[in-house]
Motif scaffolding. Structure first.
Motif, PDB file in Angstrom:
ATOM      1  N   ALA A   1       0.805  -1.226   0.000  1.00 51.40           N
ATOM      2  CA  ALA A   1       0.000   0.000   0.000  1.00 51.40           C
ATOM      3  C   ALA A   1       0.833   1.270   0.000  1.00 51.40           C
ATOM      4  N   LEU A   2       1.942   1.265   0.763  1.00 51.28           N
ATOM      5  CA  LEU A   2       2.723   2.491   0.933  1.00 51.28           C
ATOM      6  C   LEU A   2       3.892   2.620  -0.037  1.00 51.28           C
ATOM      7  N   PHE A   3       4.281   1.521  -0.669  1.00 51.27           N
ATOM      8  CA  PHE A   3       5.456   1.598  -1.546  1.00 51.27           C
ATOM      9  C   PHE A   3       5.210   1.027  -2.949  1.00 51.27           C
ATOM     10  N   VAL A   4       4.740  -0.225  -3.019  1.00 50.39           N
ATOM     11  CA  VAL A   4       4.581  -0.862  -4.329  1.00 50.39           C
ATOM     12  C   VAL A   4       3.560  -0.136  -5.192  1.00 50.39           C
ATOM     13  N   ALA A   5       2.367   0.119  -4.636  1.00 54.33           N
ATOM     14  CA  ALA A   5       1.332   0.824  -5.408  1.00 54.33           C
ATOM     15  C   ALA A   5       1.802   2.209  -5.866  1.00 54.33           C
ATOM     16  N   PRO A   6       2.394   3.028  -4.974  1.00 59.82           N
ATOM     17  CA  PRO A   6       2.910   4.332  -5.418  1.00 59.82           C
ATOM     18  C   PRO A   6       4.004   4.219  -6.483  1.00 59.82           C
TER      19      PRO A   6
END
Length: 356
Positions: free
Chosen positions: A288-293
């Motif tokens: 949620a905090l790294f891969v998606a961005p």
């Protein structure tokens, strides 16, 4: 004997997947072989990561397990972005988050609880994880709400997505600094912190150098198999009348989560529930905090920006998973029944997604 059989299956399934891809076999056969190969390769990746984690310590080891456990999902999603299959990308990200919070964590707590009546881990870590999960939900909700209420245009939504993505990456890096450096002891697990403190714990069969080499090799293998798998998804989905939402959120996510399944469950059964929580919850947070961005920026540099607007169904699924996972882990102790509750919620969501 078992090790030789596992190694043989890994090599055979990888070769068959490669042959089916380059020989242009039926897409369904290609999908099946690639999916099986991903599971074996992810298992190999999980074993190599666990071996490296033994030398790195439990906190860093949990982070490494979460990171390389997400390698399959990240690489699969990267190829989906290149193909412009944004809806399936978001579905796979949703599946990874709820799969880790409900399936991986649920199986770990359930399996560990059957062996140990109550398992404990750091309450402070549980609280921080809960807060971060809520931040992730808020970050995913805001762009969707603003777009669906027509407060901003689709073009502005892409700009907002890039801004939110950048902020989330900074927040995740700050979390790594907080948990790994400035407050490392504060978040240390209440259970044993190293394999040496467990009298029945065996040293890994691979040396540090060989573990790192196998970790790199497994990651490369995952990259190849993931690309072959993605190439068959559209035909497979159409042929069997499955929705992109179900395929992305459950089939792709379950296949990609194979490494976390094995590593987290094995650690829980060794009474290292803190490391299991670190893998499952940490992996969801990383998605949620790294891969998606990161995928938002990848799509931007690819010439077609993917917004970070998830569908109502996906947002509800993520929110439900975060709510129950936070509720169960916030007291820093677990038992088998709590694991069962997580699995029940996962099955309910799975049936619902299948009927969409």
């Amino acid at each position: 004997m078992k090790k030789k059989i596992s190694a043989s299956l890994l090599i055979v399934t990888f070769i068959l997947s490669a042959v089916s891809h380059f020989a242009g076999w039926d897409p369904t056969v290609q999908f099946a072989l690639s999916a099986i190969s991903v599971i074996f390769v992810a298992g190999f990746l999980g074993k190599a990561t666990e071996s490296v984690s033994h030398y790195a310590g439990q906190r860093l080891g949990g982070f490494l397990n979460a990171t390389f456990g997400n390698a399959a999902e990240l690489i699969i999603a990267f190829f989906l972005v290149k193909e412009g299959l944004f809806d399936m990308v978001k579905a796979s990200l949703t599946g990874s988050i709820i799969g880790n919070l409900l399936l991986v964590l649920g199986l770990s707590i359930f399996a560990g609880g059957l062996k140990f009546k109550v398992q404990n881990f750091n309450v402070s870590l549980a609280g921080m994880n809960g807060s971060l999960m809520i931040v992730a939900v808020i970050a995913l909700f805001i762009p969707a709400v603003f777009l669906n209420t027509h407060s901003i245009t689709p073009t502005d939504t892409k700009l907002l997505s890039l801004v939110v993505a950048g902020i989330l990456i900074v927040a995740y890096i700050a979390w790594l600094i907080f948990s790994m450096i400035t407050h490392k002891k504060y978040l240390a697990d209440v259970t044993v912190d190293s394999a040496e403190e467990l009298p029945n714990e065996h040293a890994p069969e691979w040396s540090k150098g060989k573990s790192i080499m196998y970790l790199i090799l497994a990651t490369v293998m995952v990259a190849f198999v993931s690309e072959w798998l993605v190439g068959t998804l559209e035909v497979f989905t159409t042929r069997f009348g499955l929705s992109e939402l179900f395929v992305g959120a459950f089939l792709v996510a379950i296949i990609g989560n194979a490494a976390e399944h094995s590593a987290a469950i094995m650690l829980a059964m060794k009474n290292k529930i803190g490391a299991s929580v670190e893998i499952a919850v940490g992996s969801s947070l990383q998605i949620a905090l790294f891969v998606a961005p990161v995928l938002v920026f990848v799509s931007y540099f690819n010439g077609n920006t993917m917004d970070i607007v998830f569908s109502t169904i996906e947002l509800v699924a993520i929110s439900v998973a975060v709510f129950i996972a936070k509720s169960i882990t916030q007291d820093g102790s677990t038992n088998w029944y709590e694991g069962l509750l997580l699995l029940v919620v996962y099955i309910i969501l799975g049936v619902s997604f299948f009927l969409v």
